[in-house]
Write a protein that holds these residues in place. Structure first.
Motif, PDB file in Angstrom:
ATOM      1  N   GLU A 194     -12.273  -2.367 -10.123  1.00  0.00           N
ATOM      2  CA  GLU A 194     -12.514  -3.162  -8.922  1.00  0.00           C
ATOM      3  C   GLU A 194     -11.448  -4.247  -8.783  1.00  0.00           C
ATOM      4  OE1 GLU A 194     -17.265  -3.298  -7.891  1.00  0.00           O
ATOM      5  OE2 GLU A 194     -16.453  -4.753  -9.301  1.00  0.00           O
ATOM      6  N   SER A 195     -11.195  -4.640  -7.553  1.00  0.00           N
ATOM      7  CA  SER A 195     -10.290  -5.766  -7.323  1.00  0.00           C
ATOM      8  C   SER A 195     -11.093  -7.064  -7.279  1.00  0.00           C
ATOM      9  CB  SER A 195      -9.544  -5.596  -6.003  1.00  0.00           C
ATOM     10  OG  SER A 195     -10.433  -5.767  -4.908  1.00  0.00           O
ATOM     11  N   ILE A 196     -10.426  -8.173  -7.564  1.00  0.00           N
ATOM     12  CA  ILE A 196     -11.010  -9.499  -7.393  1.00  0.00           C
ATOM     13  C   ILE A 196     -10.324 -10.097  -6.174  1.00  0.00           C
ATOM     14  CG2 ILE A 196     -11.481 -11.738  -8.475  1.00  0.00           C
ATOM     15  CD1 ILE A 196     -11.251 -10.428 -11.172  1.00  0.00           C
ATOM     16  N   ALA A 197     -10.837  -9.738  -5.008  1.00  0.00           N
ATOM     17  CA  ALA A 197     -10.173 -10.086  -3.753  1.00  0.00           C
ATOM     18  C   ALA A 197     -10.170 -11.583  -3.498  1.00  0.00           C
ATOM     19  CB  ALA A 197     -10.846  -9.354  -2.590  1.00  0.00           C
ATOM     20  N   ALA A 198     -11.158 -12.317  -4.031  1.00  0.00           N
ATOM     21  CA  ALA A 198     -11.200 -13.763  -3.826  1.00  0.00           C
ATOM     22  C   ALA A 198      -9.961 -14.429  -4.416  1.00  0.00           C
ATOM     23  CB  ALA A 198     -12.469 -14.349  -4.453  1.00  0.00           C
ATOM     24  N   LYS A 199      -9.526 -13.973  -5.573  1.00  0.00           N
ATOM     25  CA  LYS A 199      -8.307 -14.507  -6.197  1.00  0.00           C
ATOM     26  C   LYS A 199      -7.082 -14.121  -5.384  1.00  0.00           C
ATOM     27  CE  LYS A 199      -5.364 -16.105  -9.203  1.00  0.00           C
ATOM     28  NZ  LYS A 199      -4.985 -17.533  -9.157  1.00  0.00           N
ATOM     29  N   LEU A 200      -7.041 -12.900  -4.882  1.00  0.00           N
ATOM     30  CA  LEU A 200      -5.910 -12.455  -4.071  1.00  0.00           C
ATOM     31  C   LEU A 200      -5.772 -13.304  -2.813  1.00  0.00           C
ATOM     32  CD1 LEU A 200      -3.679 -10.454  -3.245  1.00  0.00           C
ATOM     33  CD2 LEU A 200      -5.475  -9.002  -2.277  1.00  0.00           C
ATOM     34  N   VAL A 201      -6.881 -13.560  -2.121  1.00  0.00           N
ATOM     35  CA  VAL A 201      -6.841 -14.359  -0.900  1.00  0.00           C
ATOM     36  C   VAL A 201      -6.433 -15.801  -1.217  1.00  0.00           C
ATOM     37  CG1 VAL A 201      -8.229 -15.289   0.988  1.00  0.00           C
ATOM     38  CG2 VAL A 201      -8.512 -12.907   0.289  1.00  0.00           C
ATOM     39  N   ALA A 202      -6.920 -16.330  -2.334  1.00  0.00           N
ATOM     40  CA  ALA A 202      -6.512 -17.674  -2.753  1.00  0.00           C
ATOM     41  C   ALA A 202      -5.005 -17.743  -2.966  1.00  0.00           C
ATOM     42  CB  ALA A 202      -7.261 -18.079  -4.024  1.00  0.00           C
ATOM     43  N   ASN A 203      -4.440 -16.711  -3.584  1.00  0.00           N
ATOM     44  CA  ASN A 203      -2.987 -16.665  -3.797  1.00  0.00           C
ATOM     45  C   ASN A 203      -2.240 -16.607  -2.468  1.00  0.00           C
ATOM     46  OD1 ASN A 203      -3.300 -16.734  -6.553  1.00  0.00           O
ATOM     47  ND2 ASN A 203      -3.064 -14.534  -6.845  1.00  0.00           N
ATOM     48  N   LEU A 204      -2.758 -15.822  -1.522  1.00  0.00           N
ATOM     49  CA  LEU A 204      -2.103 -15.708  -0.224  1.00  0.00           C
ATOM     50  C   LEU A 204      -2.050 -17.050   0.501  1.00  0.00           C
ATOM     51  CD1 LEU A 204      -3.657 -12.349   1.065  1.00  0.00           C
ATOM     52  CD2 LEU A 204      -1.292 -12.720   0.364  1.00  0.00           C
ATOM     53  N   ILE A 205      -3.173 -17.781   0.483  1.00  0.00           N
ATOM     54  CA  ILE A 205      -3.229 -19.074   1.152  1.00  0.00           C
ATOM     55  C   ILE A 205      -2.276 -20.067   0.497  1.00  0.00           C
ATOM     56  CG2 ILE A 205      -4.737 -21.058   1.620  1.00  0.00           C
ATOM     57  CD1 ILE A 205      -7.032 -19.040   1.943  1.00  0.00           C
ATOM     58  N   THR A 206      -2.219 -20.031  -0.831  1.00  0.00           N
ATOM     59  CA  THR A 206      -1.315 -20.928  -1.548  1.00  0.00           C
ATOM     60  C   THR A 206       0.142 -20.596  -1.269  1.00  0.00           C
ATOM     61  OG1 THR A 206      -2.973 -21.154  -3.308  1.00  0.00           O
ATOM     62  CG2 THR A 206      -0.718 -21.837  -3.821  1.00  0.00           C
TER      63      THR A 206
END
Length: 401
Positions: A186-198
């Motif tokens: 599974e992916s941890i999409a919450a971390k991915l989105v946090a990285n994108l915003i940063t």
């Protein structure tokens, strides 16, 4: 295209209004920078919930603002002409953005947002933000991918326009439920989105009621976590419900900490837990109830309602166990089908939500009540802008981490 509009009247109930009645068993004391009194628009003619339609208009409205007597001792002086603070709205929830700006006594910044024929998003700031403290209000609610991409492009536009600080104000943070691996691959999409915003260039995030607290750790930039709990508690305190009749219910084991904190502030009400087992995404099966609800007014507390499967099955169980009335309280109303049919089926005395996610008029139903978090977010924006400490008592009363 989102353009500069006059501040409209507040279309929702505002639990932070200066003339709001307070219950003797629940009080919140903190100085607000403004006590803005806005006229309400005409409500839908429902007997119970009285939800209000968010309307934007360009007519001028008179706003009366007062300051508390001890304001000067707790907050820096307010300067309405402080051009260092700029607020821009995305297209996801412009009504909430207008309410925030109305509370703060400011006007939304001019911004041009459009979509090309192939779906690409174009963003252009219509005024200078060089050296400014910029706040971008954009929940990543459905359509989540569209609104998330719009937020990223807005952040990039501000960064390239030499904004001094960029704060992403995200009343509803999408992908927050994908915050861990429960199964393999599974992916941890919450971390991915946090990285994108940063990586897009945000210097800070202001979020409301994240699905789980650990999501704050996914960001490599400061996160101000605001809870919508005081808004709902304040509304419940104004209702004529005896504290001895109340019981707070968590719809699942994972929400026990949230429900316990809610119960403690609601006259230290007893707690009950609905035990369920989930067989798949958006599919829930209720097993049993831990606690006593017989003859009680049950208040179910959750951070969001998506398809409403969990909370409606829990409400059915509460009625089977003898609950007199069932209230549903949640911050984020995602309302994916068939949520409206389930929530309006008669199981709930009232469904209380906030306006972090806009609710379309066709999704209103008699039991629905919409509360505004505009004052909460507006006050938080002021305190972030003024570098106020989060440790002072009035600040913590806002429900801010």
């Amino acid at each position: 295209m989102v353009s500069l509009l006059q501040c409209p009247p507040s279309p929702f109930r505002s639990s932070f209004s200066s003339n709001n009645p307070r219950s003797p068993f629940l009080r919140f004391h903190f100085p607000l920078r403004h006590a803005v009194r806005c006229n309400l628009v005409e409500p839908i003619k429902f007997d119970n919930g009285k939800p209000y339609i968010p309307l934007l208009n360009t007519s001028a409205h008179h706003l009366s603002s007062t300051a508390t007597s001890h304001l000067d001792n707790t907050l820096p002086p307010f300067n309405k002409h402080d051009t260092r603070l700029r607020i821009f709205s995305g297209t996801a929830n412009p009504a909430l953005s207008q309410e925030i700006a109305c509370y703060m006594g400011l006007e939304l910044g001019k911004i041009k947002i459009k979509r090309f024929a192939d779906g690409e998003i174009y963003v252009q700031l219509q005024e200078s933000v060089r050296g400014c403290d910029v706040f971008l209000v954009q929940p990543t609610c459905p359509p989540a991918n569209e609104n998330l991409m719009e937020l990223l492009i807005m952040i990039d536009a501000c960064r390239r326009a030499s904004a001094k600080n960029i704060t992403a104000v995200i009343p509803y943070f999408g992908y927050a439920r994908a915050d861990r691996k429960t199964q393999g691959r599974e992916s941890i999409a919450a971390k991915l989105v946090a990285n994108l915003i940063t990586e897009a260039g945000a210097n800070r995030v202001l979020a409301c009621d994240l699905h789980s607290g650990q999501s704050m750790g996914y960001f490599d930039i400061p996160v101000d976590h605001v809870y919508g709990q005081p808004v709902i508690l304040d509304y419940l305190a104004s209702k004529t419900i005896y504290s001895d009749d109340l019981v707070v219910v968590s719809p699942d084991v994972g929400g026990v900490a949230r429900a316990r904190a809610f119960a403690k502030k609601l006259s230290d009400a007893p707690l009950a837990i609905v035990d369920k087992r989930r067989h798949g995404h958006n599919v829930a099966e209720v097993m049993n109830l831990i606690g006593d609800v017989k003859g009680k007014v049950a208040v179910m507390v959750d951070d969001m309602i998506d398809t409403a499967g969990t909370i409606t099955k829990g409400a059915a169980l509460l009625h089977q166990e003898g609950a007199r009335e069932v209230y549903a309280c949640t911050t984020h109303a995602v309302f994916s089908p068939p949520a409206i049919e389930r929530l309006s089926s008669g199981l709930f005395q009232e469904v209380i939500i906030t306006n972090t996610i806009p609710v379309s008029e066709q999704n209103y139903f008699p039991q629905l009540t919409v509360l505004s978090v505009a004052n909460l977010l507006g006050e938080t924006i002021w305190r972030v802008h003024d570098d106020c400490s989060g440790g002072i008592e009035p600040y913590s009363s806002l429900g801010i981490d």
